[in-house]
Motif scaffolding. Structure first.
Motif, short mmCIF file in Angstrom:
data_model
loop_
_atom_site.label_atom_id
_atom_site.label_comp_id
_atom_site.label_asym_id
_atom_site.label_seq_id
_atom_site.Cartn_x
_atom_site.Cartn_y
_atom_site.Cartn_z
N SER A 12 0.79 -1.28 -0.04
CA SER A 12 -0.08 -0.04 -0.05
C SER A 12 0.92 1.24 0.06
O SER A 12 0.78 2.13 -0.78
N ILE A 13 1.77 1.23 1.09
CA ILE A 13 2.75 2.67 0.82
C ILE A 13 3.49 2.63 -0.51
O ILE A 13 3.75 3.54 -0.98
N GLY A 14 3.93 1.18 -0.75
CA GLY A 14 4.83 1.26 -2.21
C GLY A 14 3.86 2.15 -3.38
O GLY A 14 4.48 2.66 -4.10
N ALA A 15 2.60 1.65 -3.46
CA ALA A 15 1.75 2.30 -4.38
C ALA A 15 1.67 3.88 -4.23
O ALA A 15 1.70 4.46 -5.16
N SER A 16 1.49 4.25 -3.24
CA SER A 16 1.42 5.74 -2.66
C SER A 16 2.76 6.34 -3.20
O SER A 16 2.72 7.51 -3.78
N ALA A 17 3.86 5.76 -2.69
CA ALA A 17 5.14 6.40 -3.00
C ALA A 17 5.21 6.37 -4.42
O ALA A 17 5.64 7.50 -5.32
N LEU A 18 5.07 5.26 -5.32
CA LEU A 18 5.43 5.20 -6.70
C LEU A 18 4.44 6.34 -7.41
O LEU A 18 4.77 6.75 -8.56
N ASP A 19 3.23 6.39 -6.92
CA ASP A 19 2.27 7.50 -7.56
C ASP A 19 2.87 8.77 -7.40
O ASP A 19 2.90 9.54 -8.46
N VAL A 20 3.45 9.25 -6.25
CA VAL A 20 4.04 10.65 -6.06
C VAL A 20 5.43 10.69 -7.22
O VAL A 20 5.34 11.42 -7.73
N ILE A 21 5.93 9.56 -7.07
CA ILE A 21 7.47 9.61 -7.79
C ILE A 21 7.04 9.80 -9.57
O ILE A 21 7.60 10.69 -10.00
N ALA A 22 6.02 9.04 -9.81
CA ALA A 22 5.39 9.33 -11.28
C ALA A 22 5.08 10.61 -11.78
O ALA A 22 4.95 10.85 -12.84
N ARG A 23 4.83 11.42 -10.72
CA ARG A 23 4.09 12.81 -10.85
C ARG A 23 5.21 13.47 -11.10
O ARG A 23 5.11 14.89 -11.65
N HIS A 24 6.79 13.13 -10.96
CA HIS A 24 7.84 14.20 -10.97
C HIS A 24 9.02 13.55 -11.72
O HIS A 24 9.97 13.49 -10.95
N PRO A 25 8.78 13.15 -12.82
CA PRO A 25 9.67 12.48 -13.71
C PRO A 25 10.95 13.45 -13.72
O PRO A 25 12.32 13.07 -14.10
N ASP A 26 10.95 14.82 -13.60
CA ASP A 26 12.07 15.64 -13.68
C ASP A 26 12.99 15.70 -12.37
O ASP A 26 13.89 15.98 -12.33
#
Ligand SMILES: NC(=O)C1=CN([C@@H]2O[C@H](COP(=O)(O)OP(=O)(O)OC[C@H]3O[C@@H](n4cnc5c(N)ncnc54)[C@H](OP(=O)(O)O)[C@@H]3O)[C@@H](O)[C@H]2O)C=CC1
Ligand SMILES: CC(=O)[C@@H](O)[C@H](O)COP(=O)(O)O
Ligand SMILES: [Mn+2]
Length: 393
Positions: A12-26
């Protein structure tokens, strides 16, 4: 670019973390993804995030990971075993670690990240319960910044002026920390009425969507007990200056009270992407995908009540273990993990969880706590509770 190792990526935390990461590819890149046993979910994440490394902790699943990556034409390097996670975290693959493995299984990788001086977005509270003094000492020595992402500790982190990106400690003028608890799915119930509750009822958290272990911990209030111990280590605050208040809306994530009568709190919708955005971006604020808080639309009220320690004795047991010190919190944590696992698989009842934890704490008195002693206490508590459960069958 921050290269991020997400440990517990399939959770569950992994999914939230990856969601945030994917919003900031730069700014953010998932460079390592690690999971326990779920190869299919890990492969899906690799296809989406193209990490340089993927690790499956269960070594028997290495071939499935390797062939799956090859079949998908991905250049991600496959690894297996817990030691591989520790080595990658300590090596040159990442500068930030999201520590989100569930349970004491997360201790070694959290310690490896702390020793290697990584920035740690820490969700794995059990590693602090088990060996908080050692993890914090390792971080201080290496210069690792620990940004708590457990929502309550993240709230306190935001309310206190952080020191060099680290959670503030020895805070002048602090009177107490107040951790909020939702009260879980059984808030308001008597102890007797909890005898026959089912695992499905226990994991149905009213406000947060989380993995099964922490959901049961929320239902017993052990989660709040673990969080009291976590707060003690993160912020250097004595047990007598940490309080818990039940707040069913889960909008106020925790409060900090100062000697002048001021209380600061952090509020927001119950969505872990906020805390993870803080953990991944600090001191910058990152867009997280979470809407702002409209208090009127949320019902226009914030309620608070005292926790019921008769119906939910796990909170008291955690305070007792923290005060006993030494190996007691490690025993509390290990006994709880075994009991929760047995409850989830239908081998014991809900009220057996606190009973088994209390019995383990009584049977295994607190001893001095070096890493070896803590590991031994963890193992003995697991054996003790496993035996006690077997005897009941
Ligand atoms: N969920 C939440 O909102 C919150 C969680 N936390 C804390 O974060 C941690 C994770 O919780 P949550 O995400 O809910 O849990 P989940 O059960 O959803 O996910 C657990 C993750 O840990 C992985 N895992 C389990 N065992 C191992 C192992 N031996 N080695 C490597 N990986 C392993 C699992 O992999 P796999 O599934 O592939 O086996 C999975 O990716 C816990 O410590 C929890 O207390 C704290 C605050 C909030
Ligand atoms: C999201 C989070 O941080 C969880 O630890 C949450 O606090 C669980 O809710 P309870 O307050 O019910 O334990
Ligand atoms: Mn929490």
């Amino acid at each position: 670019m921050r290269r991020v190792a997400v440990l517990g990526a399939t959770g569950s935390i992994g999914a939230s973390a990856l969601d945030v990461i994917a919003r900031h590819p730069d700014r953010l890149q998932a460079s390592v993804l690690a999971a326990g046993r779920n190869v299919d979910a890990l492969l899906e994440l690799c296809a989406r995030h193209a990490p340089a490394h993927a690790v499956i902790a269960d070594e028997a699943r290495f071939d499935a990971l390797k062939s799956g990556l090859a079949a998908a034409g991905l250049s991600t390097q496959p690894h297996a075993g817990m030691a591989a996670i520790d080595a990658l975290v300590a090596g040159d693959t990442c500068d930030t670690v999201v520590a989100a493995i569930v349970g004491a299984a997360g201790l070694d990788s959290t310690l490896a990240a702390a020793r290697a001086g990584r920035r740690i977005a820490l969700a794995n509270k059990e590693s602090l319960v088990l060996a908080g003094s050692l993890v914090m000492a390792a971080a201080r020595e290496s210069g690792a910044a620990i940004v708590p992402v457990d929502s309550e500790h993240n709230a306190i982190f935001q309310c206190l002026p952080p020191q060099d990106g680290r959670a503030a400690r020895d805070i002048r003028g602090l009177r107490r920390l107040v951790l909020t608890a939702s009260g879980g799915p059984f808030r308001g119930r008597t102890r007797e009425s909890l005898r026959d509750v089912t695992p499905a009822q226990a994991v149905a958290h009213p406000r947060w969507s989380m993995g099964p272990k922490i959901s049961v911990d929320s239902a017993t209030l052990m989660n709040k007990g673990l969080e009291v111990i976590e707060a003690h280590h993160l912020f250097g605050v004595a047990p007598g200056a940490i309080d818990v208040v039940v707040h069913p809306q889960s909008l106020v994530h925790s409060l900090v009270e100062f000697v002048d009568g001021s209380t600061l709190a952090q509020l927001g919708l119950p969505d872990m992407r906020t805390a993870l955005a803080v953990g991944l971006g600090w001191p910058e604020r990152l867009e997280s995908g979470v809407a702002g808080l409209d208090l009127v639309r949320q019902g226009g009220r914030l309620d608070f009540e005292a926790p019921d320690l008769d119906a939910f004795p796990c909170l008291r047991l955690a305070f007792d273990a923290l005060r006993a010190g030494g190996t007691a919190p490690a025993v509390l944590n290990a006994a709880n993990e075994v009991a929760v696992d047995a409850f989830l698989s239908g081998r014991i009842g809900f009220l057996d969880i606190p009973a088994l934890v209390e019995d383990a704490l009584a049977a295994l008195p607190a001893a001095e706590a070096g890493l070896d002693a803590l590991r031994e206490a963890d193992g003995r508590a697991r054996a003790h509770v496993t035996f006690a459960i077997g005897r009941r069958a």
